[in-house]
Scaffold this active site. Structure first.
Site, PDB file in Angstrom:
ATOM      1  N   HIS A   1      42.383  33.474  37.405  1.00 32.46           N
ATOM      2  CA  HIS A   1      43.531  34.359  37.608  1.00 32.46           C
ATOM      3  C   HIS A   1      43.246  35.286  38.798  1.00 32.46           C
ATOM      4  CE1 HIS A   1      47.142  36.513  36.490  1.00 32.46           C
ATOM      5  NE2 HIS A   1      46.485  37.634  36.686  1.00 32.46           N
TER       6      HIS A   1
ATOM      7  N   ASN B   1      40.620  29.447  32.610  1.00 33.00           N
ATOM      8  CA  ASN B   1      41.649  29.657  33.635  1.00 33.00           C
ATOM      9  C   ASN B   1      41.101  30.576  34.718  1.00 33.00           C
ATOM     10  OD1 ASN B   1      44.298  29.742  34.825  1.00 33.00           O
ATOM     11  ND2 ASN B   1      44.612  31.752  33.882  1.00 33.00           N
TER      12      ASN B   1
ATOM     13  N   MET C   1      51.238  26.614  36.049  1.00 34.94           N
ATOM     14  CA  MET C   1      52.259  27.645  35.853  1.00 34.94           C
ATOM     15  C   MET C   1      53.021  27.553  34.529  1.00 34.94           C
ATOM     16  SD  MET C   1      51.726  29.432  38.452  1.00 34.94           S
ATOM     17  CE  MET C   1      53.100  30.557  38.651  1.00 34.94           C
TER      18      MET C   1
ATOM     19  N   ILE D   1      52.892  27.945  30.232  1.00 35.71           N
ATOM     20  CA  ILE D   1      52.115  28.583  29.161  1.00 35.71           C
ATOM     21  C   ILE D   1      51.950  27.580  28.026  1.00 35.71           C
ATOM     22  CG2 ILE D   1      52.090  30.472  27.479  1.00 35.71           C
ATOM     23  CD1 ILE D   1      53.592  32.137  29.600  1.00 35.71           C
TER      24      ILE D   1
ATOM     25  N   GLY E   1      46.567  23.116  44.860  1.00 36.59           N
ATOM     26  CA  GLY E   1      45.365  22.426  44.393  1.00 36.59           C
ATOM     27  C   GLY E   1      44.093  22.777  45.147  1.00 36.59           C
TER      28      GLY E   1
HETATM   29  C1  GRF Z   1      45.219  30.714  42.534  1.00 36.64           C
HETATM   30  O1  GRF Z   1      45.376  31.945  43.175  1.00 36.64           O
HETATM   31  C2  GRF Z   1      44.929  30.959  41.081  1.00 36.64           C
HETATM   32  O2  GRF Z   1      44.222  32.117  40.827  1.00 36.64           O
HETATM   33  C3  GRF Z   1      46.294  31.071  40.508  1.00 36.64           C
HETATM   34  O3  GRF Z   1      47.081  30.148  41.229  1.00 36.64           O
HETATM   35  C4  GRF Z   1      46.502  29.913  42.492  1.00 36.64           C
HETATM   36  C5  GRF Z   1      46.238  28.449  42.554  1.00 36.64           C
HETATM   37  O4  GRF Z   1      46.089  27.972  43.778  1.00 36.64           O
HETATM   38  N1  GRF Z   1      46.262  30.898  39.092  1.00 36.64           N
HETATM   39  P1  GRF Z   1      45.680  26.449  44.017  1.00 36.64           P
HETATM   40  O5  GRF Z   1      46.784  25.568  43.418  1.00 36.64           O
HETATM   41  O6  GRF Z   1      44.352  26.202  43.391  1.00 36.64           O
HETATM   42  O7  GRF Z   1      45.662  26.321  45.505  1.00 36.64           O
END
Ligand code: GRF
Length: 192
Positions: free
Chosen positions: A114, A112, A95, A97, A20
């Site tokens: 990424h 999103n 995580m 879809i 988070g």
């Molecule tokens: C980040 O690297 C984001 O790009 C990916 O998952 C990670 C999330 O980290 N999709 P967090 O839960 O915000 O610490």
């Protein structure tokens, strides 16, 4: 994307699965006067997501949905989003879809972040793939969510140099630092 009307902030839900860091950062960002969104709801697919602790601390409404039956789960999520008058969704380390149907209902209002320079390295293990391919640059991308994984229209990207001593851990740390700047910047770009 609709313009911000008056001073009313756009009710936003953040979907998480993990630590988070982006959630925390978006909440901080949402509290600034000039920010177009307010964070009204956090949704997670697991009660193990550390980000939920933060949501609870800040008394942000949050709910965990078990994705065993995606059709039923998405129906319940949609019901909650409607009840909370959510108009915008930020996926932040989420995580799961989402189905085409769900995305269609929120057409153009789900984004999103990424950890790669899309369209390179959709999916998982982006840092490992970049290092193994001896790429000179890594980065992060904020994009609209469409029915194909990590394939929606790109809103903004940040490039980061990969150095010869970078490991997946050091690279992930550098990329995350940039993500924390890029996600708010992308939201400002959308609503301005
Ligand atoms: C980040 O690297 C984001 O790009 C990916 O998952 C990670 C999330 O980290 N999709 P967090 O839960 O915000 O610490």
């Amino acid at each position: 994307m609709e313009k911000l009307i008056g001073l009313k902030k756009i009710k936003t839900a953040i979907f998480i699965s993990g630590t988070g860091n982006n959630l925390k950062n978006l909440v901080k960002f949402s509290k600034k006067i000039e920010t177009p969104i307010s964070i009204n709801l956090v949704i997670s697919n697991t009660n193990k997501a550390k980000g939920l602790l933060f949501a609870n601390q800040l008394k942000i409404k949050n709910k965990v949905f078990n994705f065993q039956n995606i059709t039923i789960t998405e129906k319940n999520i949609l019901k909650l989003l409607k009840k909370e008058k959510i108009k915008f969704i930020c996926l932040a380390g989420f995580m799961k879809i989402l189905s085409k149907g769900f995305i269609k209902k929120f057409n153009g209002t789900i984004i999103n972040i990424h950890p790669s320079l899309l369209p390179k390295y959709k999916g998982l293990n982006t840092h490992l793939r970049a290092i193994e391919n001896k790429d000179k640059f890594a980065g992060c991308t904020v994009h609209y969510v469409n029915a194909k994984l990590d394939s929606g229209k790109i809103i903004t990207q940040k490039k980061i140099k990969i150095t010869s001593n970078d490991t997946t851990t050091s690279l992930a740390k550098k990329v995350l630092e940039e993500e924390l700047k890029l996600y708010p910047a992308a939201i400002m770009k959308i609503f301005n």
